[in-house]
Write an enzyme that holds these catalytic residues in place. Structure first.
Site, PDB file in Angstrom:
ATOM      1  N   LYS A  70      -0.712  -3.210  -4.120  1.00 24.72           N
ATOM      2  CA  LYS A  70       0.526  -3.685  -3.497  1.00 24.72           C
ATOM      3  C   LYS A  70       0.170  -3.567  -2.141  1.00 24.72           C
ATOM      4  O   LYS A  70       1.239  -3.832  -1.256  1.00 24.72           O
ATOM      5  CB  LYS A  70       1.994  -3.249  -3.772  1.00 24.72           C
ATOM      6  N   THR A  74      -4.602  -9.293  -2.875  1.00 20.68           N
ATOM      7  CA  THR A  74      -4.854 -10.675  -2.985  1.00 20.68           C
ATOM      8  C   THR A  74      -5.241 -11.402  -1.733  1.00 20.68           C
ATOM      9  O   THR A  74      -6.164 -12.225  -1.893  1.00 20.68           O
ATOM     10  CB  THR A  74      -3.398 -11.372  -3.574  1.00 20.68           C
ATOM     11  N   TRP A  75      -4.687 -11.009  -0.828  1.00 22.44           N
ATOM     12  CA  TRP A  75      -4.998 -11.413   0.687  1.00 22.44           C
ATOM     13  C   TRP A  75      -6.569 -11.426   1.057  1.00 22.44           C
ATOM     14  O   TRP A  75      -7.040 -12.238   1.561  1.00 22.44           O
ATOM     15  CB  TRP A  75      -3.937 -11.078   1.804  1.00 22.44           C
ATOM     16  N   HIS A 140      -9.060  -0.618  -6.942  1.00 22.91           N
ATOM     17  CA  HIS A 140      -8.096   0.260  -6.279  1.00 22.91           C
ATOM     18  C   HIS A 140      -8.864   1.709  -6.452  1.00 22.91           C
ATOM     19  O   HIS A 140      -7.997   2.775  -6.303  1.00 22.91           O
ATOM     20  CB  HIS A 140      -6.881   0.312  -7.132  1.00 22.91           C
ATOM     21  N   ARG A 163      -1.887  -0.599   4.399  1.00 16.13           N
ATOM     22  CA  ARG A 163      -0.408  -1.067   4.363  1.00 16.13           C
ATOM     23  C   ARG A 163       0.230   0.228   4.341  1.00 16.13           C
ATOM     24  O   ARG A 163       0.102   0.988   3.855  1.00 16.13           O
ATOM     25  CB  ARG A 163      -0.097  -1.967   3.187  1.00 16.13           C
ATOM     26  N   LYS A 291       7.417 -11.410  -0.662  1.00 12.40           N
ATOM     27  CA  LYS A 291       7.995 -12.017   0.715  1.00 12.40           C
ATOM     28  C   LYS A 291       6.674 -11.832   1.720  1.00 12.40           C
ATOM     29  O   LYS A 291       6.796 -12.541   2.612  1.00 12.40           O
ATOM     30  CB  LYS A 291       8.705 -10.750   1.071  1.00 12.40           C
ATOM     31  N   GLY A 292       5.767 -11.285   1.471  1.00 15.10           N
ATOM     32  CA  GLY A 292       4.498 -11.021   2.330  1.00 15.10           C
ATOM     33  C   GLY A 292       4.873 -10.731   3.773  1.00 15.10           C
ATOM     34  O   GLY A 292       4.558 -11.252   4.984  1.00 15.10           O
TER      35      GLY A 292
HETATM   36  P1  A3P Z   1       5.403  -7.773  -0.569  1.00 19.11           P
HETATM   37  O1  A3P Z   1       6.019  -7.434  -2.178  1.00 19.11           O
HETATM   38  O2  A3P Z   1       5.889  -6.927   0.378  1.00 19.11           O
HETATM   39  O3  A3P Z   1       5.885  -9.242  -0.544  1.00 19.11           O
HETATM   40  P2  A3P Z   1      -1.378  -6.976  -3.703  1.00 19.11           P
HETATM   41  O4  A3P Z   1      -2.125  -8.192  -3.242  1.00 19.11           O
HETATM   42  O5  A3P Z   1      -2.203  -5.752  -3.231  1.00 19.11           O
HETATM   43  O6  A3P Z   1      -0.859  -6.817  -5.212  1.00 19.11           O
HETATM   44  O7  A3P Z   1      -0.200  -6.981  -2.730  1.00 19.11           O
HETATM   45  C1  A3P Z   1       1.019  -7.728  -2.811  1.00 19.11           C
HETATM   46  C2  A3P Z   1       1.766  -7.865  -1.517  1.00 19.11           C
HETATM   47  O8  A3P Z   1       0.990  -8.454  -0.732  1.00 19.11           O
HETATM   48  C3  A3P Z   1       3.044  -8.689  -1.721  1.00 19.11           C
HETATM   49  O9  A3P Z   1       3.695  -8.173  -0.797  1.00 19.11           O
HETATM   50  C4  A3P Z   1       2.717  -9.726  -1.408  1.00 19.11           C
HETATM   51  O10 A3P Z   1       3.729 -10.737  -1.229  1.00 19.11           O
HETATM   52  C5  A3P Z   1       1.779  -9.886  -0.488  1.00 19.11           C
HETATM   53  N1  A3P Z   1       0.889 -10.982  -0.050  1.00 19.11           N
HETATM   54  C6  A3P Z   1       0.376 -11.799  -0.959  1.00 19.11           C
HETATM   55  N2  A3P Z   1      -0.446 -12.579  -0.434  1.00 19.11           N
HETATM   56  C7  A3P Z   1      -0.321 -12.552   0.761  1.00 19.11           C
HETATM   57  C8  A3P Z   1      -0.956 -13.127   2.029  1.00 19.11           C
HETATM   58  N3  A3P Z   1      -1.686 -14.021   1.665  1.00 19.11           N
HETATM   59  N4  A3P Z   1      -0.738 -12.624   3.026  1.00 19.11           N
HETATM   60  C9  A3P Z   1       0.171 -12.021   3.298  1.00 19.11           C
HETATM   61  N5  A3P Z   1       0.967 -11.089   2.291  1.00 19.11           N
HETATM   62  C10 A3P Z   1       0.468 -11.531   0.947  1.00 19.11           C
END
Ligand code: A3P
Length: 329
Positions: A70, A74-75, A140, A163, A291-292
């Site tokens: 989290k 993904t980003w 991870h 993060r 929410k990102g």
């Molecule tokens: P939030 O729950 O705070 O919105 P992971 O990819 O490690 O599972 O992390 C998920 C978090 O990254 C979530 O945060 C998600 O919304 C956010 N996220 C996913 N894609 C993103 C992007 N392209 N840019 C920024 N944040 C992103």
């Protein structure tokens, strides 16, 4: 908890034996988390980590993308995929794979996909001979638990995206949602003791942080907050680190900005492929895009909680040079 038991039953006898020798705590998703090599993991993750440690052979041009759950995995997968493959898939092509595939399907997880369920995958077929298209993996797994061939390689590259723990905790809380047997306060207390998937946070971050200082050619340390503030600047750092710096022509024709836009939260969240399907077991793709934002924790954590976690982080990070600003955007 039913799913959990079934999952635990799929473990090998060897893994069950290993688990019986490890410290355990009640888990967030599985009935228990076990402390393996200093980090709290689910049983199936431990089985996969052991298999990865025993069998993974790094290639010189491998790229490993590492994160705490989290924290923007993904980003990071989307950004690195777009950067590394931009000669094959021009960023403005309407056939770009990121438009039709979730980033987790383009960059597989070592522990949830490739080495899951006691598999020993044949990874030699993954773009192995193509110097222009290195293999990209996500994980991870904490730095000390990576396979030796990765840790000892002087040429394969590791990118860590970090993060702030407040947002990561809140993001995990939402992600696990009703599967968690704990209240927010209970989960937070566990997190402060380090008991969260792949926690403690501080040790996970410090492992990669120290390595990035010791071996800057091999380990790049990025933060979610910096990327949010200036994606273009950090994309240039990422491309350079991965041995594919943007050319003058690319910079002047806006390729960097286009990659940032393609991989942006708003763009990815809006794509059909990211609204349905399960690229990660047990979770709908739309759960990956909430929410990102930076600072959403302010809506959930009391000032006492923030103070508690800040003190712990300060203490644990010590004079490492790694710091978190408590910022609200
Ligand atoms: P939030 O729950 O705070 O919105 P992971 O990819 O490690 O599972 O992390 C998920 C978090 O990254 C979530 O945060 C998600 O919304 C956010 N996220 C996913 N894609 C993103 C992007 N392209 N840019 C920024 N944040 C992103």
């Amino acid at each position: 908890m039913g799913v959990t038991r079934a999952e635990e039953e799929q473990l090998t006898e060897e893994c069950k034996q290993l688990l019986s020798s490890l410290p355990k705590e009640r888990g967030w998703r599985t009935s228990h988390l076990y402390q393996y090599q200093g980090f709290w993991c689910q049983p199936a993750e431990i089985q996969a980590i052991v298999s990865f440690q025993n069998h993974f052979q790094a290639y010189d041009n491998d790229i490993i993308l590492a994160t705490m759950p989290k924290s923007g995995t993904t980003w990071l997968k989307a950004l690195a995929f777009a950067v590394v493959n931009r000669d094959h898939f021009p960023v403005d092509s309407d056939k770009h794979p990121l438009l039709t595939s979730n980033p987790h399907d383009l960059v597989p997880f070592l522990e949830y996909k490739l080495y899951a369920n006691n598999q020993i995958p044949d990874l030699s077929k993954l773009s192995a001979d193509d110097q222009d298209r290195p293999r990209l993996f996500g994980t991870h797994i904490p730095f000390p638990s990576l396979a030796n061939s990765v840790k000892k390689s002087n040429s394969c590259r590791v990118v860590y995206l970090c993060r702030n723990p407040f947002d990561t905790f809140i993001s995990s809380w939402h992600f696990i949602g009703s599967m968690s047997p704990f209240t927010l306060e209970e989960a937070f207390e566990m997190c402060c003791r380090g008991v969260i998937g792949f926690g403690p946070f501080w040790d996970h971050m410090l492992g990669y942080w120290k390595e990035s200082l010791a071996r800057p050619e091999n380990v790049l340390f990025l933060t979610y907050e910096d990327l949010k503030e200036d994606a273009v600047f950090h994309l240039k750092r990422l491309a350079k680190f991965l041995g594919r710096p943007f050319s003058f022509e690319e910079e002047t024709s806006g390729v960097v900005e286009k990659i940032a836009k393609l991989c942006s939260f708003e763009n990815l969240k809006g794509l059909e492929v990211n609204k349905k399907g399960k690229s990660i077991k047990n979770f709908e793709n739309d759960k990956l895009f909430r929410k990102g934002e930076v600072g959403d924790w302010v809506n959930y954590l009391s000032s006492l909680m923030v103070e508690k976690m800040s003190t712990i982080m300060e203490e644990k990070l010590g004079d490492s040079g790694l710091k978190f600003k408590v910022v609200i955007s």
